[in-house]
Design a protein around this motif. Structure first.
Motif, PDB file in Angstrom:
ATOM      1  N   VAL A   1       0.775  -1.022  -0.240  1.00 42.92           N
ATOM      2  CA  VAL A   1      -0.217   0.469   0.045  1.00 42.92           C
ATOM      3  C   VAL A   1       0.985   1.452   0.110  1.00 42.92           C
ATOM      4  CG1 VAL A   1      -2.030   1.196   1.073  1.00 42.92           C
ATOM      5  CG2 VAL A   1      -1.510  -1.235   1.340  1.00 42.92           C
ATOM      6  N   ARG A   2       0.368   1.948  -0.499  1.00 47.11           N
ATOM      7  CA  ARG A   2       1.401   3.002  -0.780  1.00 47.11           C
ATOM      8  C   ARG A   2       1.070   4.257  -0.168  1.00 47.11           C
ATOM      9  NH1 ARG A   2       6.430   3.262  -4.503  1.00 47.11           N
ATOM     10  NH2 ARG A   2       6.200   5.270  -3.940  1.00 47.11           N
ATOM     11  N   GLY A   3       2.207   5.223  -0.667  1.00 45.90           N
ATOM     12  CA  GLY A   3       1.287   6.784   1.011  1.00 45.90           C
ATOM     13  C   GLY A   3       0.940   7.768   0.741  1.00 45.90           C
ATOM     14  N   VAL A   4       1.237   8.624   1.439  1.00 47.21           N
ATOM     15  CA  VAL A   4      -0.149   9.573   1.228  1.00 47.21           C
ATOM     16  C   VAL A   4       0.705  10.310   0.679  1.00 47.21           C
ATOM     17  CG1 VAL A   4      -1.556  11.343   2.532  1.00 47.21           C
ATOM     18  CG2 VAL A   4      -1.777   9.352   3.245  1.00 47.21           C
ATOM     19  N   THR A   5      -0.368  11.036  -0.979  1.00 43.83           N
ATOM     20  CA  THR A   5       0.321  12.118  -1.674  1.00 43.83           C
ATOM     21  C   THR A   5       0.084  13.760  -0.633  1.00 43.83           C
ATOM     22  OG1 THR A   5       1.015  11.279  -3.715  1.00 43.83           O
ATOM     23  CG2 THR A   5       0.853  13.083  -3.944  1.00 43.83           C
ATOM     24  N   TYR A   6       0.023  14.154  -1.219  1.00 45.08           N
ATOM     25  CA  TYR A   6       0.174  15.501  -0.651  1.00 45.08           C
ATOM     26  C   TYR A   6       1.298  16.886  -0.416  1.00 45.08           C
ATOM     27  CZ  TYR A   6       3.594  15.323   3.398  1.00 45.08           C
ATOM     28  OH  TYR A   6       5.008  14.702   3.844  1.00 45.08           O
TER      29      TYR A   6
ATOM     30  N   ASN B   1      -2.169   5.483  15.184  1.00 47.49           N
ATOM     31  CA  ASN B   1      -3.258   5.849  13.916  1.00 47.49           C
ATOM     32  C   ASN B   1      -2.188   7.342  13.328  1.00 47.49           C
ATOM     33  OD1 ASN B   1      -5.432   7.304  13.467  1.00 47.49           O
ATOM     34  ND2 ASN B   1      -5.418   9.202  15.290  1.00 47.49           N
ATOM     35  N   VAL B   2      -1.946   6.690  12.797  1.00 44.36           N
ATOM     36  CA  VAL B   2      -1.019   7.240  12.289  1.00 44.36           C
ATOM     37  C   VAL B   2      -0.438   7.330   9.919  1.00 44.36           C
ATOM     38  CG1 VAL B   2       0.814   8.165  13.804  1.00 44.36           C
ATOM     39  CG2 VAL B   2       1.388   6.255  11.927  1.00 44.36           C
ATOM     40  N   THR B   3      -0.649   7.719   9.201  1.00 48.42           N
ATOM     41  CA  THR B   3      -0.417   7.431   7.950  1.00 48.42           C
ATOM     42  C   THR B   3       1.664   7.700   7.694  1.00 48.42           C
ATOM     43  OG1 THR B   3      -0.990   7.520   5.856  1.00 48.42           O
ATOM     44  CG2 THR B   3      -0.608  10.438   7.659  1.00 48.42           C
ATOM     45  N   TYR B   4       1.804   7.527   6.594  1.00 52.70           N
ATOM     46  CA  TYR B   4       2.693   7.227   6.474  1.00 52.70           C
ATOM     47  C   TYR B   4       2.946   8.795   4.534  1.00 52.70           C
ATOM     48  CZ  TYR B   4       1.684   3.387   3.892  1.00 52.70           C
ATOM     49  OH  TYR B   4       0.439   2.529   3.927  1.00 52.70           O
ATOM     50  N   GLY B   5       3.470   8.803   4.203  1.00 51.47           N
ATOM     51  CA  GLY B   5       3.848  10.077   2.721  1.00 51.47           C
ATOM     52  C   GLY B   5       4.484   8.974   1.561  1.00 51.47           C
ATOM     53  N   ALA B   6       4.188   9.282   0.711  1.00 52.33           N
ATOM     54  CA  ALA B   6       4.521   9.017  -1.177  1.00 52.33           C
ATOM     55  C   ALA B   6       5.405   8.615  -1.218  1.00 52.33           C
ATOM     56  CB  ALA B   6       4.039   9.899  -1.781  1.00 52.33           C
ATOM     57  N   PHE B   7       7.036   8.715  -0.380  1.00 56.77           N
ATOM     58  CA  PHE B   7       8.438   7.827  -0.972  1.00 56.77           C
ATOM     59  C   PHE B   7       8.348   6.582  -0.053  1.00 56.77           C
ATOM     60  CE2 PHE B   7      10.051  12.298  -1.447  1.00 56.77           C
ATOM     61  CZ  PHE B   7      10.108  12.299  -2.545  1.00 56.77           C
TER      62      PHE B   7
ATOM     63  N   GLU C   1      -6.813   2.462   4.337  1.00 56.53           N
ATOM     64  CA  GLU C   1      -5.989   1.507   4.412  1.00 56.53           C
ATOM     65  C   GLU C   1      -4.666   1.941   4.029  1.00 56.53           C
ATOM     66  OE1 GLU C   1      -4.846   1.560  -0.695  1.00 56.53           O
ATOM     67  OE2 GLU C   1      -5.864  -0.225   0.536  1.00 56.53           O
ATOM     68  N   GLN C   2      -4.494   3.410   4.124  1.00 55.35           N
ATOM     69  CA  GLN C   2      -3.256   4.391   4.685  1.00 55.35           C
ATOM     70  C   GLN C   2      -3.069   4.288   5.775  1.00 55.35           C
ATOM     71  OE1 GLN C   2      -3.904   7.418   1.701  1.00 55.35           O
ATOM     72  NE2 GLN C   2      -2.450   6.457   0.763  1.00 55.35           N
ATOM     73  N   ILE C   3      -3.312   3.661   6.619  1.00 54.84           N
ATOM     74  CA  ILE C   3      -3.363   4.324   8.631  1.00 54.84           C
ATOM     75  C   ILE C   3      -2.548   2.419   8.998  1.00 54.84           C
ATOM     76  CG2 ILE C   3      -4.443   4.265  10.929  1.00 54.84           C
ATOM     77  CD1 ILE C   3      -4.966   7.025   8.585  1.00 54.84           C
ATOM     78  N   ILE C   4      -2.036   2.777   9.659  1.00 53.07           N
ATOM     79  CA  ILE C   4      -0.655   2.465   9.655  1.00 53.07           C
ATOM     80  C   ILE C   4      -1.880   1.150  10.706  1.00 53.07           C
ATOM     81  CG2 ILE C   4       0.952   1.172  11.512  1.00 53.07           C
ATOM     82  CD1 ILE C   4       2.084   3.370   9.380  1.00 53.07           C
TER      83      ILE C   4
END
Length: 222
Positions: free
Chosen positions: A109-114, A188-194, A157-160
């Motif tokens: 699952v790839r991370g969040v683009t912002y 309750n955290v997410t992660y970046g696109a890299f 799905e981007q929540i760890i």
């Protein structure tokens, strides 16, 4: 010295036989940890019990339960055989084990683009903490030096979750690419696109995957 250190690498029996000398060398704990992990993921820590379910049965169960997902991933084409034959295996495994493609065991699952306007260095209402490559440490996930992004940028799905393995997929530093650490609880955290998360289809194998992505074999492959 470096020569003395190299003498212990890859030989757990040599370490045990020369334990008094071994504990005096640099990085002794890391070397021992690497050797134990390598033995664990290759099935050599404990004897294999004949009455235990085989890994083949687990593989077939996972493959069956994820049939629709696998078919979707190959775009409607005839589904490939996800178990594989390895002509030159990196290490020996027990007879009851099999080599399989990672895609049959876990999702990526790839991370969040912002954008800059979506992020803030301080926690704000409606924002969620985001992990980046530097938060992946050998000891686990470091939750210091965070940024916060708007929750609407983040999918469920981007929540760890507990058992997820966060991997640095790309970075400005070669030393960070491929680094991995496993979450020990729901976060309750997410992660970046890299970054990306490795999420096991079958929770019972999450811990094994965590060990695998910590081994010298994985690190050298990346």
């Amino acid at each position: 010295t470096l020569t003395e250190t190299k003498a212990y690498e890859g030989d757990i029996k040599y370490i045990v036989e020369h334990l008094e000398d071994f504990v005096r060398i640099p990085n002794a704990v890391k070397i021992l940890s690497d050797e134990v992990l390598s033995l664990a993921v290759s099935g050599k820590i404990v004897p294999q019990k004949l009455n235990e379910p085989s890994v083949k049965a687990l593989h077939e169960s996972i493959q069956f339960s994820n049939k629709n997902r696998a078919e979707k991933r190959v775009g409607g084409r005839k589904k490939e055989n996800l178990s594989i034959k390895v002509d030159s295996a990196p290490f020996e495994i027990p007879e009851s084990w099999v080599w399989v493609r990672g895609s049959v065991l876990f999702d990526v699952v790839r991370g969040v683009t912002y954008g800059k306007s979506d992020a803030d260095p301080e926690k704000q209402p409606g924002y969620i903490a985001l992990l980046r490559s530097h938060n992946i440490q050998q000891a686990g996930l470091n939750t210091e030096d965070l940024v916060y992004v708007r929750k609407e940028k983040v999918s469920d799905e981007q929540i760890i979750c507990n058992g997820d393995i966060l991997i640095a997929m790309s970075s400005g530093s070669k030393n960070l690419v491929g680094k991995a650490a496993q979450a020990k609880e729901d976060l309750n955290v997410t992660y970046g696109a890299f970054c990306a998360v490795i999420r096991a289809y079958e929770p019972s194998i999450s811990r094994y995957l965590g060990f695998f992505f910590s081994t010298p074999y994985y690190r050298e492959a990346t």
